[in-house]
Design an enzyme around this catalytic site. Structure first.
Site, PDB file in Angstrom:
ATOM      1  N   CYS A 408       4.526   7.424   6.347  1.00  0.00           N
ATOM      2  CA  CYS A 408       4.737   5.987   6.452  1.00  0.00           C
ATOM      3  C   CYS A 408       5.113   5.335   5.127  1.00  0.00           C
ATOM      4  O   CYS A 408       5.974   4.463   5.078  1.00  0.00           O
ATOM      5  CB  CYS A 408       3.510   5.327   7.054  1.00  0.00           C
ATOM      6  N   HIS A 452      -2.153   3.570   6.601  1.00  0.00           N
ATOM      7  CA  HIS A 452      -0.760   3.291   6.940  1.00  0.00           C
ATOM      8  C   HIS A 452      -0.159   2.336   5.912  1.00  0.00           C
ATOM      9  O   HIS A 452      -0.882   1.642   5.200  1.00  0.00           O
ATOM     10  CB  HIS A 452      -0.716   2.662   8.346  1.00  0.00           C
ATOM     11  N   ASP A 468       7.580  -2.580  10.861  1.00  0.00           N
ATOM     12  CA  ASP A 468       7.065  -1.226  10.593  1.00  0.00           C
ATOM     13  C   ASP A 468       8.187  -0.217  10.769  1.00  0.00           C
ATOM     14  O   ASP A 468       8.479   0.222  11.876  1.00  0.00           O
ATOM     15  CB  ASP A 468       5.907  -0.900  11.544  1.00  0.00           C
TER      16      ASP A 468
END
Lengths: 591, 318
Positions: A408, A452, A468
């Protein structure tokens, strides 16, 4: 009666097979131990096979004793006494080599096999991945075969038959393994304190990231915090636990920029979700409320960037209440935010600049640039992986154009950089995403592995909006957290903009996905299987709460029951005489 | 006695077959099995302590394999059928070989160890296609019809971590002849010297005198008394025409000890049977007419083996 086989000398083939198996068991330790230790093992092996090839001939005590002393010296000198784990394993490796040197009778053979099995277990102290486990499983099969061969009487080795017998035994053992694994009571903590040599004590998020820092955190199954919602929890795709906002980058690392005023978080507006969070000790002041916090209990501090923190570092379990509402929350862009949100590192490759420029040219609005970027991540062969490759001098360029494999933080940081290049104020947010509802307590459990990173871009009329980019590559990550939950596979993708057209590319990507999925499943069901997941599973099976000793009794009784059931179902079947072919019977004397 | 009842022993059926059923098999870990158990406990403690799930998997897999091994070791004995075939007669003190047929047409059995109580074990593989024959050694000590005692059959196959065994009773009987004594064949009464060696059937005493021993002289003609008196090895010479017929008479022997007398007679039978002589055996309750040949020899030796209490039993058996 006395054991006729015990004193029988070992045949040369058996010596070679045992030597091979022990070598294969030691081999993976090459990456875990000082090379001199594993080297010494292979040296001992070589010595045996070159100088004392005959099993009946072994070096005399005047050769073995100095070698034992030398071996211990090497272990102490190389592995050191400070790190218990490495020292013990190094000693075990050297002992196996010495055992191989004096392997002569069947008694030695048994001891060598037991040492080998112990060695296999120690491999898991260093790595717990699926491939290694599979490798170990194969070696267990091989060791079982050695035991079967050692218990045959004839002069020749019926290898095929022995492998078959070992296979039957091992396959028969697997259901027992699964049952015991699932039911055997797990403890919350270790039996005694360990020095694993990690050196970092508490795992948790720090207030800066670089490519690779979160993916290492994702290996930890420790609990970060637990959340109890008042009323129904928000849908899983809203489970963004917002931590720190990172503004400044030098192209490699992203760090926080201290905001001017952190004030008590009491005067906010009422949110749509109210909840209570219990933090595990983190040694940091940061809290991770649901994105975006509107109101929190009085003694907490809320920064201008929407970061919630305590006044002191969290040293013990700590509970707070807060209310949140889903972003974006409209607010004008301040000068500080514009300045920080458009900051760029000194060095950026022309390829990266060109890409951002292209998007800017093609798009009519900021929102379209964002969409284009997400489509880029989605259609180009980007792979979401827990084990990203190492990146070179220019990590962003290297990731975007060469490796295209990342976790991520790779996606979030490069996305933010590209947005800034396109003139859109953007920032990286780190925190946790996902979590698991505990069916027993009804609360949500968030682990360190749920760590994350995502991005926020400032869009006119909307304010700081959450984007995201990881979801564009691996929507499943967002759907169900990093810990895969089979029930939720196949749920519709949220951020998926389009489906890649090429069949082959899609196939390759799917293949990558399967591999990664397997890894995640492994992580979820094996490596991270702990007390709470055990209770979770039992609940699903309809067995209520059980105390550990009850569970232990059930596990053992169940294992015995399943073992006997299996045997009587499949083991007692008499094979048809017509299809048999086995070696002629032999009768040999006791001497 | 009560304990004896608790021990499960398999006995032969009417046809002499011994069939091992599952309930009569004992099973316990071997020394290696115990070491393996300790290893498992160590691995379990390590797994718990490090909360290491793959290590748990490995430990539990090994436990599963051990569980399976229990059944497989047990199965390696179950269903076997044993039958006593025969045993060659031996002299007391020698090792007899008891021949057993072991069979199970249903499946292969490997590395079975068989032993009569107190004797050396023998290994045997029993394939399903055809029965195997094992020769079990039995050490003998005394003459008589020997019952070799309890037979233990055991198996450590496949892993050697467990030992399954079963106790069996067999029909096996071993004829143990008295240990032959060759030293002194002296009569009990010097006057009856001829009673032992001479040919009674001729009706006259043909004793002609002593001469020096020549190789080939039968021990029967050796003048043992003279030898005992230090006069050297003398042989009695007979002139009769039927000197090749000899009676071996139990009553005529000097030593008061029964076993010693039987040993002497056995030694004499062994010696005479190698000569072209006809010999007969006279025991208190049994007389075997003079004859020659292997059958006769065995007949005589059997009679000696069964002398006394056993004699009537042997008669019944015949």
């Amino acid at each position: 009666m006395k054991d006729v086989l015990a004193t029988r000398p070992v045949s040369q083939q058996m010596l070679l097979i045992t030597a091979l198996l022990l070598s294969l068991s030691v081999l993976p330790h090459w990456w875990n131990l000082p090379p001199l230790v594993t080297g010494a093992f292979f040296l001992l092996l070589l010595l045996r096979l070159l100088l004392w090839r005959e099993p009946s001939r072994i070096p005399g005590p005047w050769i073995r004793l100095p070698l034992v002393v030398l071996g211990v010296v090497v272990v102490i000198q190389q592995a050191g006494l400070t790190e218990g784990r490495q020292f013990g394993v190094a000693l075990l490796v050297i002992m196996s080599g010495l055992k191989l040197l004096e392997l002569k009778s069947h008694r030695d053979l048994f001891m060598a096999v037991f040492l080998g099995l112990f060695l296999l277990t120690t491999l898991f102290l260093f790595s717990q991945n699926a491939l290694l486990t599979f490798y170990v499983l194969l070696l267990i099969l091989a060791y079982t075969t050695v035991l079967v061969l050692a218990n045959r009487t004839g002069p020749e080795l019926p290898l095929k038959q022995a492998v078959r017998t070992a296979l039957v035994l091992t396959l028969g053992g697997i259901p027992v393994m699964v049952l015991l694994f699932a039911l055997f009571p797990r403890l919350d903590g270790p039996l005694w304190s360990l020095s694993l040599g990690r050196g970092q004590g508490i795992t948790g998020m720090s207030d800066n990231i670089s490519m690779g820092s979160i993916s290492s955190l994702s290996q930890s199954e420790e609990t970060a915090f637990r959340v109890r919602f008042d009323g129904t929890p928000p849908p899983p795709q809203e489970h963004y636990w917002r931590g720190m906002v990172l503004w400044h980058t030098d192209g490699r690392r992203w760090i926080r920029v201290k905001s001017s005023a952190a004030k008590p978080a009491t005067e906010g507006l009422a949110g749509t979700a109210a909840y209570e969070v219990t933090m595990e000790p983190s040694d940091q002041p940061w809290l991770f409320p649901l994105d975006r916090v509107r109101e929190a209990q009085g003694d907490l501090l809320l920064s201008e960037d929407g970061e919630l923190a305590t006044r002191h570092s969290i040293r013990r379990r700590f509970t707070y209440r807060a209310e949140s509402a889903p972003p974006p929350l409209t607010r004008p862009l301040t000068g500080r935010e514009r300045r920080l949100g458009l900051q760029l590192p000194a060095r950026l490759s022309p390829r990266v600049r060109r890409l951002a420029h292209q998007w800017r040219q093609a798009a009519a609005s900021d929102a379209q640039v964002v969409e284009q970027a997400l489509r880029h991540f989605n259609t180009q062969p980007f792979v979401y992986t827990l084990q990203p490759p190492l990146l070179g001098d220019d990590p962003v360029d290297c990731f975007l154009f060469d490796t295209r494999k990342g976790f991520c933080e790779h996606y979030a940081t490069s996305f933010v950089l590209l947005m800034r290049l396109a003139g859109i104020p953007a920032r990286v947010v780190i925190g946790y995403q996902g979590g698991e509802i505990n069916p027993l307590g009804g609360h949500l459990l968030v682990r360190q592995s749920d760590a994350h990173a995502w991005a926020e871009v400032w869009l006119r009329g909307k304010g700081w909006s959450r984007v995201d980019p990881t979801a564009a590559v691996a929507p499943e990550r967002v759907e169900r957290g990093i810990t895969p939950q089979p029930a939720e596979t196949g749920a519709p993708a949220v951020f998926r903009v389009s489906i890649p057209a090429s069949g082959l590319a899609r196939f390759l990507r799917d293949l990558q996905w399967y591999r990664d999925d397997l890894q995640l499943m492994w992580h979820y069901w094996v490596v991270g299987y702990d007390q709470s997941r055990q209770q979770n599973l039992l609940q699903k099976l309809g067995i209520g709460r059980l105390y550990s000793y009850q569970l232990g009794i059930i596990a053992v009784a169940g294992a015995i029951a399943i073992a006997s059931l299996l045997f009587f179902l499949f083991g007692m079947r008499r094979p048809a005489p017509a299809t048999r072919c086995s070696p002629p019977g032999t009768v040999s004397g006791a001497s | 006695m009560n304990l004896e009842k608790l021990v499960r022993i398999t006995r032969p059926d009417r046809s002499g077959r011994i069939r091992i059923t599952g309930r009569k098999i004992y099973i316990l870990p071997t020394r290696y099995g115990l070491v393996f158990g300790i290893l498992l406990i160590l691995l379990l403690i390590a797994s718990i302590n490090y909360a290491n799930n793959p290590a748990f998997l490995l430990t539990f897999l090994l436990a599963g394999i051990f569980f399976q091994a229990i059944f497989h070791t047990w199965r390696n004995l179950k269903g076997l059928e044993l039958q006593w075939i025969h045993a060659e007669p031996v002299f007391a003190g020698e090792t007899a070989r008891v021949h057993l047929r072991i069979a199970d047409p249903g499946r292969d059995h490997f590395a079975l160890a068989l032993a009569f109580a107190g004797n050396e074990p023998v290994l045997a593989d029993v394939p399903a296609e055809r029965p195997a024959e094992a020769q079990l050694p039995v050490r003998t000590r005394h003459r008589g019809l020997l019952q070799p005692g309890r037979l233990t059959i055991e198996s450590r196959y496949p892993l050697g971590l467990l030992r399954a065994w079963s106790l069996l009773e067999t029909d096996a009987r071993i004829m143990v002849w008295p240990r032959p004594l060759h030293e002194s064949l002296a009569p009990s009464d010097p006057d009856q010297a001829g009673g032992l060696e001479g040919d009674q059937g001729s009706g006259s005493n043909d004793f002609a005198g002593h001469r020096s021993y020549r190789p080939g002289d039968t021990p029967a003609r050796v003048h043992w008394k003279a030898l005992a008196a230090g006069k050297g090895l003398l042989v009695k010479e007979f002139d009769g025409d039927r000197v090749d017929q000899i009676w071996l008479d139990y009553e005529a022997l000097a030593p008061p000890n029964v076993e010693q007398r039987l040993g002497l007679l056995a030694g004499a039978v062994e010696a005479l049977s190698r000569e072209p002589l006809r010999y007969g055996l006279r025991l208190p309750q049994l007389e075997i007419a003079p004859s020659t040949g292997e059958r006769h020899r065995r007949h005589c030796l059997d009679a000696l083996a069964l002398f006394g209490d056993a004699a009537s039993a042997a008669d019944r058996a015949r």
